[in-house]
Every structure is written in structure tokens, then in C-alpha cells.
Design a protein around this motif. Sequence first.
Motif, PDB file in Angstrom:
ATOM      1  N   GLY A  51       4.628  -2.055  11.905  1.00 53.47           N
ATOM      2  CA  GLY A  51       5.293  -2.102  10.609  1.00 53.47           C
ATOM      3  C   GLY A  51       5.903  -0.781  10.171  1.00 53.47           C
ATOM      4  N   ILE A  52       6.593  -0.860   9.020  1.00 56.97           N
ATOM      5  CA  ILE A  52       7.185   0.318   8.379  1.00 56.97           C
ATOM      6  C   ILE A  52       6.623   0.403   6.967  1.00 56.97           C
ATOM      7  N   ARG A  53       6.053   1.559   6.649  1.00 56.33           N
ATOM      8  CA  ARG A  53       5.365   1.753   5.368  1.00 56.33           C
ATOM      9  C   ARG A  53       6.203   2.620   4.432  1.00 56.33           C
ATOM     10  N   TYR A  54       6.341   2.200   3.188  1.00 53.30           N
ATOM     11  CA  TYR A  54       6.907   3.058   2.141  1.00 53.30           C
ATOM     12  C   TYR A  54       5.763   3.361   1.178  1.00 53.30           C
ATOM     13  N   HIS A  55       5.295   4.593   1.192  1.00 54.63           N
ATOM     14  CA  HIS A  55       4.201   4.973   0.299  1.00 54.63           C
ATOM     15  C   HIS A  55       4.219   6.486   0.151  1.00 54.63           C
ATOM     16  N   PRO A  56       3.916   7.001  -1.048  1.00 54.77           N
ATOM     17  CA  PRO A  56       4.001   8.458  -1.229  1.00 54.77           C
ATOM     18  C   PRO A  56       3.064   9.252  -0.323  1.00 54.77           C
ATOM     19  N   ALA A  57       1.965   8.632   0.137  1.00 53.05           N
ATOM     20  CA  ALA A  57       0.996   9.386   0.958  1.00 53.05           C
ATOM     21  C   ALA A  57       1.329   9.363   2.450  1.00 53.05           C
ATOM     22  N   VAL A  58       2.482   8.791   2.827  1.00 55.62           N
ATOM     23  CA  VAL A  58       2.830   8.731   4.263  1.00 55.62           C
ATOM     24  C   VAL A  58       2.974  10.136   4.842  1.00 55.62           C
ATOM     25  N   THR A  59       2.328  10.377   5.981  1.00 49.62           N
ATOM     26  CA  THR A  59       2.513  11.632   6.723  1.00 49.62           C
ATOM     27  C   THR A  59       2.693  11.266   8.192  1.00 49.62           C
ATOM     28  N   ILE A  71       7.842   7.773   0.294  1.00 47.23           N
ATOM     29  CA  ILE A  71       8.405   7.551  -1.046  1.00 47.23           C
ATOM     30  C   ILE A  71       7.513   6.561  -1.782  1.00 47.23           C
ATOM     31  N   ASP A  72       7.566   6.625  -3.110  1.00 49.70           N
ATOM     32  CA  ASP A  72       6.914   5.595  -3.909  1.00 49.70           C
ATOM     33  C   ASP A  72       7.997   4.569  -4.251  1.00 49.70           C
ATOM     34  N   PRO A  73       7.973   3.415  -3.599  1.00 53.14           N
ATOM     35  CA  PRO A  73       9.079   2.470  -3.794  1.00 53.14           C
ATOM     36  C   PRO A  73       9.228   2.010  -5.239  1.00 53.14           C
ATOM     37  N   LYS A  74       8.132   2.149  -6.021  1.00 54.71           N
ATOM     38  CA  LYS A  74       8.213   1.708  -7.430  1.00 54.71           C
ATOM     39  C   LYS A  74       9.141   2.611  -8.243  1.00 54.71           C
ATOM     40  N   ARG A  75       9.416   3.806  -7.723  1.00 49.78           N
ATOM     41  CA  ARG A  75      10.250   4.754  -8.477  1.00 49.78           C
ATOM     42  C   ARG A  75      11.729   4.642  -8.134  1.00 49.78           C
ATOM     43  N   MET A 124       2.752  -1.690   4.154  1.00 48.06           N
ATOM     44  CA  MET A 124       2.654  -1.374   2.721  1.00 48.06           C
ATOM     45  C   MET A 124       3.997  -0.951   2.156  1.00 48.06           C
ATOM     46  N   GLY A 125       4.370  -1.515   1.032  1.00 45.37           N
ATOM     47  CA  GLY A 125       5.575  -1.093   0.326  1.00 45.37           C
ATOM     48  C   GLY A 125       6.858  -1.683   0.866  1.00 45.37           C
ATOM     49  N   THR A 126       6.787  -2.457   1.941  1.00 46.88           N
ATOM     50  CA  THR A 126       7.989  -3.132   2.452  1.00 46.88           C
ATOM     51  C   THR A 126       7.684  -4.625   2.588  1.00 46.88           C
ATOM     52  N   TYR A 146      -0.282 -14.435 -13.505  1.00 46.18           N
ATOM     53  CA  TYR A 146      -0.320 -13.331 -14.463  1.00 46.18           C
ATOM     54  C   TYR A 146       0.367 -12.096 -13.855  1.00 46.18           C
ATOM     55  N   ALA A 147       0.033 -11.811 -12.585  1.00 43.46           N
ATOM     56  CA  ALA A 147       0.625 -10.634 -11.917  1.00 43.46           C
ATOM     57  C   ALA A 147       2.147 -10.802 -11.803  1.00 43.46           C
ATOM     58  N   ALA A 148       2.594 -12.018 -11.494  1.00 45.88           N
ATOM     59  CA  ALA A 148       4.036 -12.258 -11.349  1.00 45.88           C
ATOM     60  C   ALA A 148       4.757 -12.006 -12.671  1.00 45.88           C
ATOM     61  N   GLU A 149       4.084 -12.347 -13.777  1.00 45.13           N
ATOM     62  CA  GLU A 149       4.706 -12.144 -15.096  1.00 45.13           C
ATOM     63  C   GLU A 149       4.631 -10.692 -15.540  1.00 45.13           C
ATOM     64  N   ASN A 150       3.733  -9.914 -14.943  1.00 47.84           N
ATOM     65  CA  ASN A 150       3.507  -8.531 -15.392  1.00 47.84           C
ATOM     66  C   ASN A 150       3.857  -7.517 -14.317  1.00 47.84           C
ATOM     67  N   ARG A 151       4.967  -7.697 -13.663  1.00 47.72           N
ATOM     68  CA  ARG A 151       5.469  -6.773 -12.636  1.00 47.72           C
ATOM     69  C   ARG A 151       4.373  -6.406 -11.651  1.00 47.72           C
ATOM     70  N   LYS A 152       3.705  -7.413 -11.127  1.00 47.92           N
ATOM     71  CA  LYS A 152       2.664  -7.312 -10.097  1.00 47.92           C
ATOM     72  C   LYS A 152       1.349  -6.727 -10.602  1.00 47.92           C
ATOM     73  N   SER A 153       1.259  -6.396 -11.894  1.00 50.14           N
ATOM     74  CA  SER A 153       0.024  -5.770 -12.367  1.00 50.14           C
ATOM     75  C   SER A 153      -1.025  -6.816 -12.731  1.00 50.14           C
TER      76      SER A 153
END
Length: 429
Positions: A84-92, A123-127, A159-161, A273-280
Motif C-alpha cells: 500500500g501507499i500511506r499518507y500520514h504525518p508520521a511517515v518516515t 502529509i496529514d491528508p486532513k489538512r 492509511m490515509g488513502t 454518526y461518524a458519516a454525519e460528523n466528518r468521520k468523527s
Amino acid sequence: MSLASVLPLEAASPAYICPFDQACSYLEAAAKELRLDRGIIEILSHPRKVVTVSVPVKLDSGEIQVVAGHRVQHSDVLGPYKGGIRYHPAVTLREVSALAMLMTWKCALLGIPYGGAKGGIAIDPKRYSVGELERISRRYISELIKDIGPSVDIPAPDMGTSAREMAWMMDTYSVNVGHAVPGVVTGKPLSVGGSRGREMATGRGAMIIVREALADQGKSLAGVRVAIQGFGNVGSAAAELLYEAGAKIIAVSNSAGGVFSQDGLDIPKLKAYAAENRKSIVGYPQAVAISNADLLTLPCDVLIPAALENQITEENANQVQAQIVAEAANGPVTLEASLSLEARGVTVLPDILANAGGVVVSYLEWVQGLSYLFWDEERVNREMEHLMVQAYHQVIQQSKKRQVSLRLAAYTLGVGRVAQALTDRGLYP
Ligand SMILES: NC(=O)C1=CN([C@@H]2O[C@H](COP(=O)(O)OP(=O)(O)OC[C@H]3O[C@@H](n4cnc5c(N)ncnc54)[C@H](OP(=O)(O)O)[C@@H]3O)[C@@H](O)[C@H]2O)C=CC1
Ligand SMILES: O=C(O)CCC(=O)C(=O)O
């Protein structure tokens, strides 16, 4: 020589647990158990190819930002690189290298004809806006165009994709080579050659492995109390399928925190609930708020970490109360924590087995695409279940035969098959 001498050192706090060192320790342990030659270990502890590209992106503001994108191809001894390909701020680069190595053993363990790779962008894809993410995805894949392909290296979501990014990547690759190449990525939307069942596949695979482990203990999923860290692709699918099978999902969490219900959460309602609250899931009214740390140590039968690496460490392993820990994430339990849990009789279902459902259905997607014949979901799920159950029993058998943990059993199978192929191919100098 370890990869430490090849990969650049990344910012390390005293508590930093290097994922690549962890991955190499598992390889070393398996190699020792198998009495592998040092030369083979040397080859397998180095990725075959490490690519880092600069990805310039024009932000919606007009500003140009450059982000680093990695693709690590660990081994193609058994077939094209896959992962896979991950988009996450902690990727190194070290994290991506570790995950690439895990893919090699995972594919070998499941008996699917792939090697291992992984990609990542820090990257943090949410931003980012959808337009910015599309530009990042397309540019990243353009930069890797010579390194990927349906018989070379086949990316997929992590994660993130998701299917959305895979469609952009498939399109970019296809436009570059001048014709449609659906087989260049898996985890695509159905409209461009995706497979039925891929979206739920990793969670479904985890559910199957937990079900088999419970059956070995004379139990069923019905009424079993489960806590799940991570409510993304993998965690939410596992929650839904376990809930449907009668398990009580008492807690789930995402990066902002978790929710707990002693009587079990209503997962369809929580998903809505999560779908209505931007995944939260935070603020879900029919539950009590808990932290991610609390979730891991709740009294429950099964704990499923389905988010990041290094969540269960030496620090909190002795507080884990579950009897089964199923690693739906990659590397959520450190080596030391794993040993400590196993010493207490906790069954740790290792990542290369427990989360392999995703890559298995990716393989089935690739096979369907190459044969221009697409199956219904029932067939996809059946074929996946067959490979998962088969691998589970091989791991159990190996564990009994060699008197080793399930993790070491899984690793000896995966590493052993790659080492054998390496030797048979004459690649061993
Ligand atoms: N997708 C796949 O097919 C496969 C994935 N995996 C592994 O499964 C794991 C999850 O991947 P996937 O579900 O695809 O990723 P997603 O991006 O879909 O979801 C990740 C989830 O983890 C949560 N999360 C992120 N950081 C934390 C944290 N610090 N504490 C608790 N939760 C957190 C996210 O919360 P939020 O939404 O708030 O950010 C989100 O709920 C990864 O380890 C991945 O490598 C393994 C095999 C295949
Ligand atoms: O589906 C795939 O090809 C890879 C999934 C993945 O990245 C993983 O299993 O960790």
C-alpha cells in the motif's frame, strides 16, 4: 551490515522505537530458528530498491509546497512488488522500509505470488483539499512511473488513502503510457476494475482470524467482548463484521479519542454518526468518552489495534486485559510487548496473518483484471476466506511443531519460503 548504515537517521526521541529495527529483529529471530545462512539474512535485511522523490504541489492558495514521497521495494523474489501507499504525518523512510519488509513475509505466508513494497508521503491528508490531494497523488505516481507497473510493482491503499487515490494513480499511469492499465494498482473503485469485497477485505480477514482463534479455544464470536483501536477502513470494517457475527464491540477509537459502552456499541448507528460528523466518533451520544490509552487496557476478550505502529509497548503490555490481541494494524505491538503478552498466555495474532485479507483481495482483484472476468462478492469472499483459514492453520501447525509463538511461526513460514525461492533462483551469491 544492517540497513541502519544505509537509511538516513531520522529524528529520534529517547522513547523512539525504530520500526525498521523491529522488522529486522523479527527477521533475525526467524532466520535463527530456520538456521538460515548469514548471506541470505544479509540479502533479506536490505530492501532491493529505495526511491524517494520530491513531490511539488500547488496549493489552492497558489503557494507551492514540496513534500517527500517514498516507495521502498523490499523483495521481488516471489513476484511483483506489492504493498500500500500511506499518507500520514508520521511517515518516515524507516517506517516505509519496515512496512515493505512485512509485505514480503505477508505475501509469502499467504501463498500469493508477490514480493513486498510500501509507499508513503509524510502529509496529514486532513489538512489538504480534495484538489490538492489529487495533485499530490498524480505527481507522486508520475515521479514513480518507471518503478511501478502491473508486473513490476502494484500499489494499493493503506492509511490515509483509499479507492479514490488509487483511481487517480491508475489514471495518471495510464495516461503516461498511452492506454488504460487497471492492473497497475489494486483497491480501485469498481468503475475502473476494482474488486467487489476489497473495501471490507482487511477487516473481514481480521474477523476470520479472530473467529478461528476463538474456535481453537472452544469459543465463538457470539457475545465475545471486543475493543478496537482505529475506526478507519480496517477498524470500522472489522467492527461491522464482528458486530454482525454477534460480538459485543464495547469500544472503538480514532485519533481524537474513543467511545465505550459496557453493553456494546450499535455499530451501524455509530458508523452513521461518524458519516454525519466528518468521520468523527467523538461525542457519540450513546457511549462514554475514553482515551486511546484507556481503550487498550479495557477488560475485554479481544483487542484489535487497527491504527498505528507501537501502540502496545513494554510500558502498557502488562495492563492489557484481553486474552486475544489481533494485529489488524501493521506493527501495533512491539517485540518486547509481544513477548510479555505471550508470557502471560495472551494469544497474539501477528499482523502478517491477521491483516492479510486486504492484500489477498488485492491479489484477487489483479487476477480478475488480468483475466478480464469479474466475480461476485460471494466468490471473492469465499476465495479470500480459503486462503486466510489455510494460512491460519499453517501458522498454528508451525507453532506447535517448532514450539514457538504464533508470530515466530508466521515469520518462519514467510521468511522460509522467500529464502527457499531465493536459493532456488540462484540469486544467492
Ligand atoms: N487499508 C488496508 O487495506 C490495510 C491496512 N492495514 C493497516 O491497518 C492500519 C489502519 O489502516 P486503515 O484502516 O487503512 O487506515 P485509515 O486511514 O482508513 O484509518 C486509520 C484509523 O486510525 C485512526 N488513528 C490514526 N492515528 C491514531 C492514533 N494515534 N490513535 C488511534 N487511532 C488513530 C484514524 O483516526 P482519524 O480518522 O481520526 O485520523 C482512523 O480511524 C494501518 O496500520 C495499515 O497499515 C493493513 C493491511 C491492509
Ligand atoms: O492490498 C495491498 O496490496 C497491500 C495492503 C497493505 O498495504 C498491507 O497489507 O499492509
